[in-house]
Design a protein around this motif. Structure first.
Motif, PDB file in Angstrom:
ATOM      1  N   ASP A  45      -3.453   4.111  -7.432  1.00  0.00           N
ATOM      2  CA  ASP A  45      -3.589   3.557  -6.086  1.00  0.00           C
ATOM      3  C   ASP A  45      -3.258   2.076  -6.011  1.00  0.00           C
ATOM      4  O   ASP A  45      -3.067   1.544  -4.924  1.00  0.00           O
ATOM      5  CB  ASP A  45      -5.025   3.776  -5.588  1.00  0.00           C
ATOM      6  CG  ASP A  45      -5.345   5.252  -5.478  1.00  0.00           C
ATOM      7  OD1 ASP A  45      -4.411   6.022  -5.204  1.00  0.00           O
ATOM      8  OD2 ASP A  45      -6.502   5.627  -5.682  1.00  0.00           O
ATOM      9  N   THR A  46      -3.201   1.379  -7.154  1.00  0.00           N
ATOM     10  CA  THR A  46      -2.970  -0.058  -7.131  1.00  0.00           C
ATOM     11  C   THR A  46      -1.477  -0.370  -7.066  1.00  0.00           C
ATOM     12  O   THR A  46      -0.628   0.501  -7.240  1.00  0.00           O
ATOM     13  CB  THR A  46      -3.565  -0.718  -8.390  1.00  0.00           C
ATOM     14  OG1 THR A  46      -2.959  -0.133  -9.549  1.00  0.00           O
ATOM     15  CG2 THR A  46      -5.060  -0.528  -8.441  1.00  0.00           C
ATOM     16  N   VAL A  47      -1.192  -1.649  -6.810  1.00  0.00           N
ATOM     17  CA  VAL A  47       0.183  -2.162  -6.870  1.00  0.00           C
ATOM     18  C   VAL A  47       0.250  -3.067  -8.093  1.00  0.00           C
ATOM     19  O   VAL A  47      -0.287  -4.169  -8.098  1.00  0.00           O
ATOM     20  CB  VAL A  47       0.545  -2.939  -5.588  1.00  0.00           C
ATOM     21  CG1 VAL A  47       1.945  -3.496  -5.693  1.00  0.00           C
ATOM     22  CG2 VAL A  47       0.429  -2.037  -4.377  1.00  0.00           C
ATOM     23  N   MET A  70      -3.622  -8.775  -0.471  1.00  0.00           N
ATOM     24  CA  MET A  70      -2.706  -7.668  -0.223  1.00  0.00           C
ATOM     25  C   MET A  70      -3.312  -6.352  -0.690  1.00  0.00           C
ATOM     26  O   MET A  70      -3.230  -5.322  -0.006  1.00  0.00           O
ATOM     27  CB  MET A  70      -1.384  -7.943  -0.936  1.00  0.00           C
ATOM     28  CG  MET A  70      -0.320  -6.875  -0.779  1.00  0.00           C
ATOM     29  SD  MET A  70      -0.390  -5.582  -2.019  1.00  0.00           S
ATOM     30  CE  MET A  70      -0.064  -6.504  -3.497  1.00  0.00           C
ATOM     31  N   LEU A  71      -3.958  -6.361  -1.887  1.00  0.00           N
ATOM     32  CA  LEU A  71      -4.589  -5.141  -2.388  1.00  0.00           C
ATOM     33  C   LEU A  71      -5.737  -4.701  -1.477  1.00  0.00           C
ATOM     34  O   LEU A  71      -5.935  -3.499  -1.241  1.00  0.00           O
ATOM     35  CB  LEU A  71      -5.087  -5.362  -3.815  1.00  0.00           C
ATOM     36  CG  LEU A  71      -4.008  -5.532  -4.884  1.00  0.00           C
ATOM     37  CD1 LEU A  71      -4.653  -5.823  -6.224  1.00  0.00           C
ATOM     38  CD2 LEU A  71      -3.152  -4.291  -4.989  1.00  0.00           C
ATOM     39  N   GLN A  72      -6.490  -5.657  -0.958  1.00  0.00           N
ATOM     40  CA  GLN A  72      -7.565  -5.296  -0.026  1.00  0.00           C
ATOM     41  C   GLN A  72      -6.997  -4.660   1.237  1.00  0.00           C
ATOM     42  O   GLN A  72      -7.520  -3.666   1.747  1.00  0.00           O
ATOM     43  CB  GLN A  72      -8.377  -6.536   0.317  1.00  0.00           C
ATOM     44  CG  GLN A  72      -9.200  -7.083  -0.845  1.00  0.00           C
ATOM     45  CD  GLN A  72      -9.948  -8.332  -0.485  1.00  0.00           C
ATOM     46  OE1 GLN A  72      -9.877  -8.800   0.658  1.00  0.00           O
ATOM     47  NE2 GLN A  72     -10.666  -8.892  -1.447  1.00  0.00           N
ATOM     48  N   TYR A  73      -5.892  -5.247   1.747  1.00  0.00           N
ATOM     49  CA  TYR A  73      -5.257  -4.664   2.927  1.00  0.00           C
ATOM     50  C   TYR A  73      -4.733  -3.258   2.634  1.00  0.00           C
ATOM     51  O   TYR A  73      -4.781  -2.368   3.491  1.00  0.00           O
ATOM     52  CB  TYR A  73      -4.116  -5.550   3.405  1.00  0.00           C
ATOM     53  CG  TYR A  73      -4.560  -6.899   3.916  1.00  0.00           C
ATOM     54  CD1 TYR A  73      -5.827  -7.076   4.467  1.00  0.00           C
ATOM     55  CD2 TYR A  73      -3.715  -8.002   3.844  1.00  0.00           C
ATOM     56  CE1 TYR A  73      -6.238  -8.302   4.919  1.00  0.00           C
ATOM     57  CE2 TYR A  73      -4.126  -9.239   4.295  1.00  0.00           C
ATOM     58  CZ  TYR A  73      -5.396  -9.394   4.837  1.00  0.00           C
ATOM     59  OH  TYR A  73      -5.799 -10.598   5.293  1.00  0.00           O
ATOM     60  N   LYS A  74      -4.239  -3.076   1.415  1.00  0.00           N
ATOM     61  CA  LYS A  74      -3.731  -1.749   1.039  1.00  0.00           C
ATOM     62  C   LYS A  74      -4.871  -0.726   1.028  1.00  0.00           C
ATOM     63  O   LYS A  74      -4.716   0.405   1.505  1.00  0.00           O
ATOM     64  CB  LYS A  74      -3.071  -1.822  -0.332  1.00  0.00           C
ATOM     65  CG  LYS A  74      -2.500  -0.491  -0.796  1.00  0.00           C
ATOM     66  CD  LYS A  74      -1.918  -0.629  -2.165  1.00  0.00           C
ATOM     67  CE  LYS A  74      -1.377   0.726  -2.613  1.00  0.00           C
ATOM     68  NZ  LYS A  74      -2.414   1.747  -2.666  1.00  0.00           N
ATOM     69  N   LYS A  75      -6.028  -1.120   0.490  1.00  0.00           N
ATOM     70  CA  LYS A  75      -7.169  -0.209   0.479  1.00  0.00           C
ATOM     71  C   LYS A  75      -7.613   0.122   1.908  1.00  0.00           C
ATOM     72  O   LYS A  75      -7.924   1.271   2.239  1.00  0.00           O
ATOM     73  CB  LYS A  75      -8.323  -0.829  -0.303  1.00  0.00           C
ATOM     74  CG  LYS A  75      -8.066  -0.921  -1.799  1.00  0.00           C
ATOM     75  CD  LYS A  75      -9.214  -1.613  -2.502  1.00  0.00           C
ATOM     76  CE  LYS A  75      -8.929  -1.746  -4.004  1.00  0.00           C
ATOM     77  NZ  LYS A  75     -10.020  -2.467  -4.688  1.00  0.00           N
ATOM     78  N   ALA A 112      -7.561   3.756   3.553  1.00  0.00           N
ATOM     79  CA  ALA A 112      -8.768   4.335   4.155  1.00  0.00           C
ATOM     80  C   ALA A 112      -8.520   4.704   5.611  1.00  0.00           C
ATOM     81  O   ALA A 112      -8.991   5.743   6.103  1.00  0.00           O
ATOM     82  CB  ALA A 112      -9.923   3.344   4.045  1.00  0.00           C
ATOM     83  N   TYR A 113      -7.751   3.851   6.320  1.00  0.00           N
ATOM     84  CA  TYR A 113      -7.444   4.144   7.727  1.00  0.00           C
ATOM     85  C   TYR A 113      -6.603   5.413   7.854  1.00  0.00           C
ATOM     86  O   TYR A 113      -6.845   6.262   8.726  1.00  0.00           O
ATOM     87  CB  TYR A 113      -6.715   2.953   8.331  1.00  0.00           C
ATOM     88  CG  TYR A 113      -6.305   3.155   9.772  1.00  0.00           C
ATOM     89  CD1 TYR A 113      -7.264   3.221  10.777  1.00  0.00           C
ATOM     90  CD2 TYR A 113      -4.972   3.282  10.105  1.00  0.00           C
ATOM     91  CE1 TYR A 113      -6.899   3.415  12.094  1.00  0.00           C
ATOM     92  CE2 TYR A 113      -4.599   3.485  11.423  1.00  0.00           C
ATOM     93  CZ  TYR A 113      -5.558   3.545  12.423  1.00  0.00           C
ATOM     94  OH  TYR A 113      -5.189   3.739  13.718  1.00  0.00           O
ATOM     95  N   VAL A 114      -5.620   5.560   6.942  1.00  0.00           N
ATOM     96  CA  VAL A 114      -4.773   6.764   6.987  1.00  0.00           C
ATOM     97  C   VAL A 114      -5.595   8.000   6.662  1.00  0.00           C
ATOM     98  O   VAL A 114      -5.440   9.065   7.280  1.00  0.00           O
ATOM     99  CB  VAL A 114      -3.577   6.601   6.025  1.00  0.00           C
ATOM    100  CG1 VAL A 114      -2.807   7.903   5.886  1.00  0.00           C
ATOM    101  CG2 VAL A 114      -2.641   5.508   6.516  1.00  0.00           C
ATOM    102  N   ARG A 115      -6.486   7.885   5.676  1.00  0.00           N
ATOM    103  CA  ARG A 115      -7.352   9.022   5.349  1.00  0.00           C
ATOM    104  C   ARG A 115      -8.262   9.386   6.532  1.00  0.00           C
ATOM    105  O   ARG A 115      -8.516  10.559   6.805  1.00  0.00           O
ATOM    106  CB  ARG A 115      -8.193   8.712   4.120  1.00  0.00           C
ATOM    107  CG  ARG A 115      -7.438   8.814   2.806  1.00  0.00           C
ATOM    108  CD  ARG A 115      -8.389   8.888   1.631  1.00  0.00           C
ATOM    109  NE  ARG A 115      -9.147   7.655   1.491  1.00  0.00           N
ATOM    110  CZ  ARG A 115      -8.771   6.625   0.758  1.00  0.00           C
ATOM    111  NH1 ARG A 115      -7.614   6.670   0.106  1.00  0.00           N
ATOM    112  NH2 ARG A 115      -9.518   5.550   0.678  1.00  0.00           N
ATOM    113  N   SER A 116      -8.770   8.362   7.201  1.00  0.00           N
ATOM    114  CA  SER A 116      -9.628   8.640   8.358  1.00  0.00           C
ATOM    115  C   SER A 116      -8.847   9.295   9.491  1.00  0.00           C
ATOM    116  O   SER A 116      -9.383  10.110  10.248  1.00  0.00           O
ATOM    117  CB  SER A 116     -10.270   7.341   8.852  1.00  0.00           C
ATOM    118  OG  SER A 116      -9.280   6.457   9.360  1.00  0.00           O
TER     119      SER A 116
END
Length: 771
Positions: free
Chosen positions: A316-318, A505-510, A514-518
Motif C-alpha cells: 500500500d505504500t509508495v 503525501m502518504l497520509q493523503y494516499k491513506k 480509505a475514501y475509495v473503500r468507503s
C-alpha cells in the motif's frame, strides 16, 4: 561506378594483349621445337648410315684377315712364292692399314659429333619443355584471371540492373507517397480547421468551468505538487518487496558468515602462535580477542535494520528514496559496524606482524601473512565505500538537498561496483587463508584444535565469498529497476520537496484509499444524531467492559495454571509421604520378628522393596483422582487406609473447603473491582473524547474561516489563470500552424528528392544502355 567499369575494361584489354603475346611466343617456341626435331632426325639418319658403313668396313677387315691367314698357310708350301709375293702383301698391308686407320679416326670423330649433338639435343629439349610448362601455367593463370574478371563483370552488371529496378520501384513508391502526402496535407488542413473550431468551443467550456469550479492549480507550484499522490504501481511495489526480501536473505547470510568469521578469528588468536591454555598470550592479542568478542553487538543490528527496511516496504505504500526512512537506520548500523572494523584493524595488523616475528613462522607463512595484512586494509576500505554510498542513498529521506535526483543512477552503479570489489577481496582472502592454513598444518607444534579452527575460518570465509557474490550479481541484475523505481515522483513534478512532503503525501494516499473503500461499501440506513450519540456511549462502555472481562479471563487463566502446578506438587508430596509411611511400617514389622526371620529377610529385602514399590505405584494409578475445579478440593481414596490416614483426610477436606470458600470470595471481590475499574476507564475515555471533539470543532471553525479568506484570494487567482490558459491555447494554435508549414516544407523537399532520384535513374540507365 562508370569509372570502375572503364578501369576494368582497360585492364581487360591489357590482359588480352598479354595473353595474345604469350600465345604467339608459345607458337614460335613450338615451331623451333619442330625444327630441332627435324635436325635431330637428320642426325639420327646420318648416324644410322655411319653405323652401316662401319659394319661394312668391319666385314671387309675380317675378309682381309681371313685372306691373310690363308696366304700365310700357303707360304709354308712355297716359300719362294711367298718371298716373291711378300713385297706385294706388305704394300697391300700398308695400304689397308692406312685405309683402316683413316676409317677408325673418321668413325671416332663421327661418334664424338653424334654424342655432342645428342647431348645438345637433350639439353635443348629439357629447356624447351620447362619453358613450355612455365608458359602453360602462365596461360592457365591468365585464363583464370580472365574468367574471374568476366564473372565479376557479369555480376556487377546484374547488380547494377537490380539496382536500377529497385530505384525504379523506389521512385514509383515515392510518387505514391507524394500523392498520399498531398492527400494527408489536405486532410490535416481540414482536421486543423475542425480542431481549431473544437478547441475554441472547448476553450470556452473550460474557461467557464475554471471560473466556476477550480480555485487554483497546484501543479504549477513544486511545493504544492509534491503533496499530490503519484500513480500507484502495485506490481512495482510487489517487485520491490520481493527484491527487499531477497536482499534480507543475502544480508542474513552475510551476517551469519561475519559472526562466524569474527568468532573463529578470536579463537584462532587465543591458540596461535601461543596457546592461552598453556601460556599467557600477548597483551595485544588479549585486547584484540576482547574486541572480537563484541562483534555480535555490531553485526546483529545490520540484520535488524534490513528487516525493518523490508517490513516498511508494503503493497500500500509508495516506496521511493524520500519515503524509505528505515534506510537511515540501516546506514547508521553499517556505520557502527564500520567503526568496529576500524577499531579492530590496527590490532589485527599488529597481530599478523607479531605472528610473523615468532620463531614458528616460516618465510612462506610470513608472505601469506603480509598478503592477508594488505587484504584486511582493502576489506575495511571497501566497507567505507559501501557506507558512503548507502549514507548518500539515505539522504533524500532526511535532507533531500544533499543528493540530487540526477545522481541516483550514479550512486547505484557505484554500490554495484563496490559489491563486486567486496567479492573480489573476499576471494583473495579465501585463497590466502587456505594457503596459510596449509602452511600452519606443517608446523611441528600444530594441534588438532588449530586445524579445526582453521577449517572453521575457511568455511566462514567461503560462506562470506558466496554471499558477497550472490549480493553483487543480484544488485547488478536489478540495477536498472532500482534506478527507475526509486526515483519517480508526482505527475508533472520533478521530485519531492522534502521528507515532510513525502510523509504528507502518504497520509493523503491513506485518506484517499480509505475514501475509495468507503465509497465501495453500501450505504447503511441513517440514524438520528441523538440516537447515534447514545449508541456511541453505550458502545464505548461495552467495549470497556469487554476489555475488563478479557483482562479478568486472562488473570483467571493464569491463576488456574498456577493452581494446577500446585496441585501436581502436593500430589507428588502425598505420594512420597505414603512411600515413607510404608517403609516405616515395614521396618517396625522387621524389628518385631526373630533372629532367624531377620537372616532370611536380609536376602530378600531388596526384591521385596522393589515389589512393594511396584504395588504402591499400581495402587496410585488405580486410585481415582478427582479435581473438578479450583473451588472443589482434591479427594484421594485409598481402599485399606488406617485411622491416621482417615483423620488426615478429614483435616485435608476441611482445609480444602475453607480454601475454596475463600477463593470464591476473592473472585467476587476481583470481579467487582474489575467492573468498577472498567466503568472508571469508560468515563475517563468519554471525557477525553468530549475534549477531543471540542478541539476538533474549534479547528474546523478556524479552517472554515481560512477557507473563506482563501476562496476570496483564489477568485483573483482564477482570473489570472484564465488569462494564462487563453494565452497557452493561442500558443498551441500558432504551434500547430507552424507544424503544418513545416509539413508542407518536408513535402516539397520529398518531391525534390523524387525528381532528383528520377533524373539519376534516367542518367544511369542511359549510361548503361550506351555501354
Amino acid at each position: 561506378l562508370a569509372s570502375l567499369v572503364f578501369q576494368l575494361r582497360a585492364q581487360n584489354q591489357v590482359l588480352k594483349k598479354g595473353v595474345v603475346d604469350e600465345q604467339a611466343n608459345s607458337a614460335s617456341l613450338k615451331e623451333q621445337l619442330k625444327m630441332k626435331d627435324q635436325s635431330l632426325r637428320k642426325l639420327q639418319q646420318e648416324m644410322d648410315s655411319l653405323t652401316f658403313r662401319n659394319q661394312q668396313l668391319a666385314k671387309r677387315v675380317e675378309l682381309l684377315q681371313d685372306e691373310l691367314a690363308l696366304s700365310e698357310a700357303r707360304g709354308k708350301k712355297n716359300k719362294k712364292s711367298v718371298e716373291s709375293s711378300s713385297q706385294l702383301s706388305q704394300e697391300q698391308k700398308s695400304v689397308f692399314n692406312e685405309d683402316l686407320q683413316k676409317k677408325i679416326e673418321e668413325n671416332e670423330r663421327l661418334h664424338i659429333l653424334f654424342f655432342e649433338a645428342d647431348e645438345q639435343h637433350k639439353r635443348l629439349e629439357a629447356e624447351l619443355r620447362s619453358r613450355l610448362e612455365v608458359l602453360e601455367t602462365d596461360a592457365a593463370q591468365h585464363q583464370a584471371v580472365v574468367d574471374s574478371l568476366t564473372k565479376k563483370y557479369t555480376e556487377t552488371i546484374e547488380k547494377l540492373q537490380n539496382d536500377k529496378a529497385k530505384l525504379e520501384i523506389k521512385s514509383q513508391t515515392l510518387e505514391r507517397e507524394a500523392k498520399d502526402c498531398r492527400l494527408r496535407t489536405e486532410e490535416c488542413q481540414q482536421q486543423l480547421k475542425n480542431l481549431q473550431a473544437a478547441l475554441g468551443s472547448r476553450l470556452e467550456e473550460s474557461l467557464c468551468i475554471i471560473n466556476e469550479k477550480v480555485p487554483f492549480n497546484d501543479t504549477r507550484s513544486a511545493r504544492y505538487n509534491a503533496l499530490n499522490v503519484p500513480l500507484h504501481n502495485r506490481r512495482n511495489q510487489l517487485k520491490l518487496r520481493d527484491l527487499a526480501g531477497q536482499a534480507l536473505a543475502f544480508v542474513q547470510e552475510l551476517v551469519t558468515a561475519l559472526l562466524n568469521f569474527h568468532t573463529y578469528t578470536e579463537q584462532k588468536v587465543q591458540i596461535f602462535p601461543i596457546d592461552s591454555a598453556t601460556d599467557a598470550i600477548s597483551p595485544l592479542n588479549q585486547k584484540f580477542s576482547q574486541y572480537l568478542h563484541e562483534n555480535a553487538s555490531y553485526v546483529r543490528p545490520l540484520e535488524e535494520g534490513m528487516l525493518h527496511l523490508f517490513e516498511s516496504i508494503t503493497e500500500d505504500t509508495v516506496t521511493v528514496l524520500e519515503t524509505t526512512v528505515k534506510l537511515k537506520a540501516f546506514s547508521e548500523h553499517l556505520a557502527s559496524y564500520l567503526g568496529f572494523l576500524r577499531k579492530i584493524l590496527p590490532y589485527q595488523l599488529k597481530s599478523l606482524e607479531e605472528e610473523c616475528e615468532s620463531s614458528l613462522c616460516t618465510a612462506a607463512l610470513r608472505a601469506r601473512n603480509m598478503e592477508l595484512h594488505r587484504d584486511m586494509k582493502r576489506l575495511t576500505a571497501v566497507f567505507e565505500k559501501l557506507h558512503t554510498y548507502v549514507s548518500l542513498l539515505a539522504l533524500p529521506s532526511t535532507r533531500p538537498e544533499g543528493l540530487l535526483r540526477t545522481n541516483y543512477n550514479f550512486v547505484f552503479t557505484n554500490i554495484a561496483a563496490s559489491l563486486h570489489g567486496f567479492h573480489d577481496i573476499l576471494k583473495d582472502i579465501s585463497k590466502h587463508y587456505s594457503q596459510k592454513a596449509a602452511l600452519e598444518q606443517e608446523v611441528p607444534t600444530a594441534t588438532q584444535k588449530l586445524i579445526t579452527t582453521n577449517d572453521c575460518i575457511l568455511s566462514s570465509v567461503a560462506a562470506l565469498t558466496n554471499g558477497a557474490g550472490k549480493m553483487a550479481s543480484f544488485f547488478s541484475n536489478n540495477l536498472d529497476h532500482f534506478s527507475a523505481s526509486l526515483s519517480y515522483g508526482p505527475k508533472g513534478g520533478a521530485e519531492f520537496i522534502s521528507p515532510l512532503s513525502a510523509e504528507c503525501m502518504l497520509q493523503y494516499k491513506k485518506k484517499a484509499a480509505a475514501y475509495v473503500r468507503s465509497l465501495k461499501k453500501p450505504c447503511a440506513d441513517s440514524v438520528p444524531y441523538e440516537e447515534a450519540l447514545a449508541n456511541r456511549r453505550v458502545l464505548l462502555s461495552s467495549t470497556e467492559s469487554r476489555e475488563g472481562l478479557a483482562q479478568q479471563v486472562q488473570q483467571s487463566l493464569e491463576k488456574i495454571a498456577k493452581l494446577e502446578q500446585e496441585k501436581e506438587h502436593w500430589m507428588l508430596e502425598a505420594q512420597l509421604a505414603k512411600i515413607k509411611l510404608e517403609k516405616e511400617n515395614q521396618k517396625l514389622k522387621n524389628s518385631l520378628s526373630g533372629h532367624l526371620t531377620e537372616t532370611i529377610q536380609e536376602h530378600s529385602v531388596l526384591p521385596n522393596t522393589a515389589e512393594q514399590k511396584k504395588e504402591t505405584t499400581e495402587k496410585r494409578l488405580r486410585e481415582p483422582i478427582k479435581s473438578t475445579s479450583l473451588v472443589i478440593p482434591i479427594r484421594v481414596t485409598n481402599c485399606g487406609a488406617p485411622d491416621a490416614e482417615s483423620r488426615e483426610d478429614l483435616i485435608k477436606t476441611h482445609y480444602m473447603a475453607r480454601i475454596a470458600e475463600l477463593t470464591s470470595h476473592l473472585q467476587l471481590a476481583d470481579s467487582k473491582s474489575v467492573h468498577f475499574h472498567a466503568e472508571c476507564r469508560a468515563l475517563a475515555k468519554r471525557l477525553s473524547l468530549a475534549e477531543k471533539s471540542k478541539e476538533s470543532l474549534t479547528e474546523e471553525l478556524k479552517l472554515a474561516s481560512q477557507n473563506i479568506t482563501r476562496l476570496q484570494a483564489s477568485k483573483l487567482f482564477c482570473n489570472d489563470e484564465l488569462m494564462t490558459t487563453k494565452r497557452s491555447y493561442e500558443d498551441q494554435l500558432s504551434m500547430m500552424s507552424d507544424h503544418l508549414c513545416s509539413m508542407n516544407e518536408t513535402l516539397t523537399k520529398q518531391r525534390e528528392e523524387i525528381d532528383t532520384l528520377k533524373m539519376t535513374s534516367k542518367v544511369s540507365w542511359q549510361c548503361w544502355g550506351g555501354r
